[in-house]
Design a protein around this motif. Structure first.
Motif, mmCIF file in Angstrom:
data_model
loop_
_atom_site.group_PDB
_atom_site.id
_atom_site.type_symbol
_atom_site.label_atom_id
_atom_site.label_comp_id
_atom_site.label_asym_id
_atom_site.label_seq_id
_atom_site.Cartn_x
_atom_site.Cartn_y
_atom_site.Cartn_z
ATOM 1 N N ALA A 3 0.971 -1.018 -0.183
ATOM 2 C CA ALA A 3 -0.018 0.090 -0.088
ATOM 3 C C ALA A 3 0.910 1.474 0.266
ATOM 4 N N ALA A 4 2.151 1.368 -0.173
ATOM 5 C CA ALA A 4 2.687 2.413 0.442
ATOM 6 C C ALA A 4 3.107 3.190 -1.332
ATOM 7 N N ARG A 5 2.945 1.778 -2.012
ATOM 8 C CA ARG A 5 2.911 2.484 -3.566
ATOM 9 C C ARG A 5 1.424 3.718 -3.980
ATOM 10 N N LEU A 6 0.454 2.361 -3.366
ATOM 11 C CA LEU A 6 -1.159 3.335 -3.344
ATOM 12 C C LEU A 6 -0.659 5.115 -2.834
ATOM 13 N N ALA A 7 -0.143 4.669 -1.321
ATOM 14 C CA ALA A 7 0.028 6.248 -0.653
ATOM 15 C C ALA A 7 1.189 7.207 -1.688
ATOM 16 N N GLU A 8 1.843 6.252 -2.487
ATOM 17 C CA GLU A 8 2.526 7.692 -3.062
ATOM 18 C C GLU A 8 1.608 8.446 -4.210
ATOM 19 N N VAL A 9 0.733 7.692 -4.837
ATOM 20 C CA VAL A 9 -0.467 8.026 -6.761
ATOM 21 C C VAL A 9 -1.169 9.036 -5.442
ATOM 22 N N ILE A 10 -1.697 8.411 -4.140
ATOM 23 C CA ILE A 10 -3.105 9.483 -3.872
ATOM 24 C C ILE A 10 -1.967 10.830 -2.993
ATOM 25 N N ALA A 11 -1.098 10.515 -2.588
ATOM 26 C CA ALA A 11 -0.288 11.749 -2.539
ATOM 27 C C ALA A 11 0.036 13.045 -3.373
ATOM 28 N N ARG A 12 -0.666 12.525 -4.331
ATOM 29 C CA ARG A 12 -0.104 13.313 -5.631
ATOM 30 C C ARG A 12 -1.366 13.914 -5.778
ATOM 31 N N HIS A 13 -2.864 13.817 -5.535
ATOM 32 C CA HIS A 13 -3.993 14.048 -5.941
ATOM 33 C C HIS A 13 -4.831 14.539 -5.037
ATOM 34 N N PRO A 14 -5.050 16.105 -4.473
ATOM 35 C CA PRO A 14 -6.275 16.489 -3.625
ATOM 36 C C PRO A 14 -7.330 16.514 -4.045
ATOM 37 N N ASN A 15 -7.750 15.845 -5.159
ATOM 38 C CA ASN A 15 -9.234 15.201 -5.645
ATOM 39 C C ASN A 15 -9.826 14.051 -5.214
ATOM 40 N N VAL A 16 -8.784 13.253 -4.373
ATOM 41 C CA VAL A 16 -9.083 12.300 -3.899
ATOM 42 C C VAL A 16 -10.264 12.862 -3.023
ATOM 43 N N LEU A 17 -11.499 12.242 -2.644
ATOM 44 C CA LEU A 17 -12.050 12.101 -1.395
ATOM 45 C C LEU A 17 -11.912 11.003 -0.854
ATOM 46 N N ALA A 18 -12.413 9.953 -1.159
ATOM 47 C CA ALA A 18 -12.719 8.641 -0.071
ATOM 48 C C ALA A 18 -11.617 7.325 -0.753
ATOM 49 N N LEU A 19 -11.644 6.567 -0.027
ATOM 50 C CA LEU A 19 -11.285 4.854 -0.877
ATOM 51 C C LEU A 19 -11.912 4.502 -0.249
ATOM 52 N N LEU A 20 -12.987 3.094 -1.101
ATOM 53 C CA LEU A 20 -13.965 2.969 -0.730
ATOM 54 C C LEU A 20 -13.932 0.782 -1.003
ATOM 55 N N CYS A 21 -14.300 0.298 -0.127
ATOM 56 C CA CYS A 21 -13.591 -0.865 -0.533
ATOM 57 C C CYS A 21 -14.861 -1.797 0.373
ATOM 58 N N GLY A 22 -14.505 -3.063 0.195
ATOM 59 C CA GLY A 22 -14.902 -4.283 0.859
ATOM 60 C C GLY A 22 -14.923 -5.275 1.520
ATOM 61 N N HIS A 23 -14.334 -6.631 1.131
ATOM 62 C CA HIS A 23 -13.974 -7.265 1.480
ATOM 63 C C HIS A 23 -14.057 -7.669 3.249
ATOM 64 N N VAL A 24 -13.959 -6.628 3.871
ATOM 65 C CA VAL A 24 -14.264 -7.088 6.112
ATOM 66 C C VAL A 24 -15.691 -7.664 6.468
ATOM 67 N N HIS A 25 -16.294 -7.286 5.406
ATOM 68 C CA HIS A 25 -17.468 -7.345 5.526
ATOM 69 C C HIS A 25 -18.079 -6.643 6.884
ATOM 70 N N SER A 26 -17.526 -5.706 7.248
ATOM 71 C CA SER A 26 -18.109 -4.558 8.475
ATOM 72 C C SER A 26 -17.606 -2.955 7.951
ATOM 73 N N ALA A 27 -17.965 -1.937 8.477
ATOM 74 C CA ALA A 27 -18.833 -0.870 8.232
ATOM 75 C C ALA A 27 -17.157 -0.090 8.727
ATOM 76 N N THR A 28 -16.753 0.478 8.252
ATOM 77 C CA THR A 28 -15.128 0.447 9.375
ATOM 78 C C THR A 28 -15.005 2.273 9.113
ATOM 79 N N ALA A 29 -14.054 2.549 8.875
ATOM 80 C CA ALA A 29 -13.678 4.157 8.469
ATOM 81 C C ALA A 29 -12.307 4.447 9.471
ATOM 82 N N SER A 30 -11.492 4.584 8.353
ATOM 83 C CA SER A 30 -9.975 5.006 9.049
ATOM 84 C C SER A 30 -9.475 6.122 8.428
ATOM 85 N N VAL A 31 -8.568 5.954 8.027
ATOM 86 C CA VAL A 31 -7.327 6.914 7.157
ATOM 87 C C VAL A 31 -6.437 6.842 6.189
#
Ligand SMILES: [Fe+2]
Ligand SMILES: [Fe+2]
Length: 242
Positions: free
Chosen positions: A162-190
């Protein structure tokens, strides 16, 4: 104002005696009863339980809402069958872009064929970098959360690298959020300074380590998230249909 229903982990299973279809039906009929229809439905993976063509045929029921259906593959999906199901071209990761209102959805394939953990291929990250460079308010969607959630079984199969993804996200302040599934649970983190939100599961709900054995509760009702985008702000609601 744009309203997105975020449904995840439907696990359509052609060998479960209709259980998964019935749970999806509860969510669909709830969405059909809304006073204001959603503008799109996002499904963040594990659409099918075994990746069988017959399971994707069952999943086409999701189309009946008549709104754009945005889908990413999960570890239970079969990449070739999923590609046919969403009519995506090409080979390799099934990465897709969708536009709903002012929003851009970068639908990334975090699956690794034959494995349960996740990874974004270099070509997916390069594609994502280009999509985000458009500058539109964007939601980055994939199956596997790129963060630990504090649940040992879920964390073992999270998205790695995920460090590679973090580099991409950091370049683009237009990212509002990352939306996921997989954990079968409502979670919110940063992650990388932006919210990372996972939708609850339709098929089952994760038992938290402090609740019980940490397995999956198949008797808990199906649930979903709503993401409301208005005046540049994203607000998320987690709902259990009544
Ligand atoms: Fe799942
Ligand atoms: Fe999964």
């Amino acid at each position: 104002m744009t309203l997105i229903a975020h449904v995840s982990d439907t696990h359509f299973d052609d060998g479960d005696g209709g259980r998964s279809a019935e749970r999806a039906e509860r969510v669909l009929s709830y969405l059909e009863r809304l006073r204001r229809p959603v503008d799109a439905v996002l499904v963040t993976g594990d659409v099918a339980d075994h990746g069988r063509a017959s399971e994707y045929s069952a999943a086409t029921v999701l189309r009946r809402l008549g709104v754009p259906l945005l889908q990413t593959p999960g570890n239970h999906d079969s990449r070739p069958e999923f590609r046919r199901y969403v009519a995506a071209a090409g080979a390799g990761p099934v990465d897709q872009i969708a536009r709903v209102g002012d929003l851009v959805f970068a639908l990334c394939d975090s699956s690794i064929p034959g494995r349960d953990d996740g990874w974004l291929a270099d070509e997916t990250l390069a594609w994502l970098d280009d999509v985000l460079a458009e500058g539109a308010p964007s939601l980055v969607c994939f199956h596997h959360p790129p963060v630990k959630i504090g649940h040992p079984a879920a964390d073992r199969v999270r998205q790695f690298g995920a460090a590679r993804l973090a580099e991409v996200i950091a370049r683009h302040p237009n990212v509002l959020a990352l939306l996921c599934g997989h954990v079968h649970s409502a979670t919110a983190s940063v992650f990388a300074g932006v919210p990372v939100l996972s939708a609850p599961g339709v098929a089952s709900t994760l038992v938290l380590p402090w609740e019980g054995d940490g397995g999956l509760d198949r008797s808990a009702p199906p649930a979903l998230a709503f993401h409301l985008y208005d005046a540049g702000r994203l607000t998320t609601f987690f709902v259990v249909p009544g």
